[in-house]
Scaffold this motif. Structure first.
Motif, PDB file in Angstrom:
ATOM      1  N   SER A  53       0.830  -1.214   0.000  1.00  0.00           N
ATOM      2  CA  SER A  53       0.000   0.000   0.000  1.00  0.00           C
ATOM      3  C   SER A  53       0.861   1.259   0.000  1.00  0.00           C
ATOM      4  O   SER A  53       0.376   2.340   0.291  1.00  0.00           O
ATOM      5  N   THR A 100      -0.529   4.230  -2.348  1.00  0.00           N
ATOM      6  CA  THR A 100      -1.960   4.424  -2.528  1.00  0.00           C
ATOM      7  C   THR A 100      -2.511   5.323  -1.430  1.00  0.00           C
ATOM      8  O   THR A 100      -2.026   5.320  -0.302  1.00  0.00           O
ATOM      9  N   ARG A 147      -5.815   5.152  -0.823  1.00  0.00           N
ATOM     10  CA  ARG A 147      -7.068   4.485  -0.473  1.00  0.00           C
ATOM     11  C   ARG A 147      -6.751   3.094   0.042  1.00  0.00           C
ATOM     12  O   ARG A 147      -5.586   2.671   0.072  1.00  0.00           O
ATOM     13  N   ASP A 148      -7.773   2.385   0.462  1.00  0.00           N
ATOM     14  CA  ASP A 148      -7.582   1.093   1.109  1.00  0.00           C
ATOM     15  C   ASP A 148      -7.424  -0.027   0.077  1.00  0.00           C
ATOM     16  O   ASP A 148      -8.131  -1.030   0.100  1.00  0.00           O
ATOM     17  N   SER A 166      -4.822  -1.397  -8.799  1.00  0.00           N
ATOM     18  CA  SER A 166      -4.914  -2.086  -7.522  1.00  0.00           C
ATOM     19  C   SER A 166      -4.763  -3.584  -7.737  1.00  0.00           C
ATOM     20  O   SER A 166      -4.887  -4.076  -8.858  1.00  0.00           O
TER      21      SER A 166
END
Length: 393
Positions: A129, A132, A134-135, A156
């Motif tokens: 991650s 990024t 975001r999750d 992703s």
């Protein structure tokens, strides 16, 4: 009375441990297996183990910190990449399959998780991650020799496997928050996409809102695990727009948790037991694996000493430093300010009972370096020549 006590003890031992080592069931919770031409690697109890492909005694390859997981064999079977949480962070490590000291490849403070290798064995595929907001994780490749990770051009990805020529990746595009939630059919159901890496064009593996995960390339075909017909089992998607077919019947069984393709077979974690699906014959076997004792950690690491670790502590005459014995080493630590020093640094040797000299210039202690205890005297700063005095027999 003594006979009755012995009989009761024997009964308790039989209930807890089994009647004999030969009669015990194979160990469970052998997770995240990977396959080479001759061996199976897996994680168990926070360590990485390796066992013969046909079954037998497993040996510990990597231990320490209690959180080493997801081993992946290199294409030639010579190396294993894995996810290790040393020094408080999850990173990618590599270690020779024959054993040795793990070598760290990633250094980002985010979690990095090993997934696979390129077919030439030069790079390791992992997710992270790190870039990024975001999750969602992304895929990266990092050279096995070390260096900067290179992102794969996808927005992703969670689980993934590269094709043999490196032109495509089969992957799950996002993480399911609770993958153990059986028969889940909400918006986070796992699905498998196949991306052409030259332009990121996507082909979706046909599904009807099932949970499809753990993709593996075998030639042009993609094998994967799915709950589309009940308990999770193994399926095959024929390449180039073909159909999906089930290859292992598991109608009334427990879910398969993970799988990995290797030379001539797919190794499966089936409810904590290891199974092998032979690609040529379509048969399933269960190699009988036994576990030996844990091994010592090979990688140097930082350990915080607690009161129970210190066998002896002696204040120097000046009161400025304390000489201690801990884990077979002799250390000098400041009473208030200064540096801590490991005076001995001798793996596999036990040093005992330190005694600082009245002038504070030397430290005497007993050492079994030669096989028998001898008196050693060394400079208090840890440098210089050690004087060794034979104590006789």
């Amino acid at each position: 009375m003594r006979a009755a006590v012995f009989a009761t003890t024997a009964l308790i031992s039989a209930l807890v441990f089994g009647t004999s080592a030969q009669g015990r069931e194979p160990p469970h919770l052998l997770q995240h297996p990977s396959l080479s031409a001759t061996e199976i690697a897996f994680d168990y109890a926070g360590s990485i183990w390796v066992a013969p492909r046909g079954g037998g005694a497993a040996r510990v390859l990597v231990t320490g910190q209690g959180d080493n997981t997801q081993p992946v064999f290199s294409p030639d079977g010579a190396m294993i990449a894995f996810t290790g949480r040393y020094d408080g962070n999850r990173d990618i490590y590599v270690v020779p399959a024959t054993g040795g000291t793990p070598r760290r490849l990633t250094w980002h403070p985010g979690n990095d998780v090993a997934l696979g290798w390129t077919a030439d064995g030069r790079n390791i595929l992992f997710r992270s991650s790190r870039e990024t907001v975001r999750d969602l994780d992304r895929f990266y490749l990092i050279p096995v020799t070390g260096g900067d990770p290179r992102p794969i051009p996808l927005s992703s990805g969670e689980q993934g496997a590269l094709s043999a020529d490196g032109s495509h990746i089969a992957y799950t595009p996002f993480n399911q928050w609770q993958p153990a939630w059986k028969r889940y059919r909400g918006g986070q159901t796992d699905r498998i996409w196949i991306a052409d890496l030259k332009d990121s064009a996507i082909t979706k593996v046909p599904r009807d809102n099932s949970n499809d995960r753990n993709p593996m390339f075998v030639g042009d075909d993609v094998y994967f695990l799915s709950d589309r017909d009940g308990p999770v089992t193994l399926y095959r998607y024929a390449g180039h727009g073909g159909t999906v077919s089930r290859v292992i019947a598991n109608d009334h069984g427990f879910d398969m948790a993970s799988a990995a393709a290797g030379p001539g077979a797919i190794v499966i974690d089936h409810f904590g037991k290891i199974e092998l699906y032979d690609l040529a014959s379509g048969t399933v076997s269960q190699p009988q694996i036994t576990l030996g004792a844990e091994a010592l950690a090979r990688r140097a690491h930082v350990k915080t000493l607690e009161a129970g670790d210190i066998a002896k502590a002696v204040l120097t005459a000046s009161g400025k430093r304390i000489v201690i014995e801990a884990h077979g080493e002799i250390l000098s630590i400041p009473a208030e300010k200064g540096d801590a020093r490991n005076l001995t640094q001798t793996a596999g040797v036990a040093e005992r009972d330190p005694a600082p000299s009245p002038d504070g210039k030397s430290v005497a202690y007993f050492s079994d370096e030669s096989g028998e205890y001898a008196l050693h005297v060394r400079p208090a700063d840890g440098t210089g020549v050690v004087r060794k005095i034979d104590l006789g027999t």
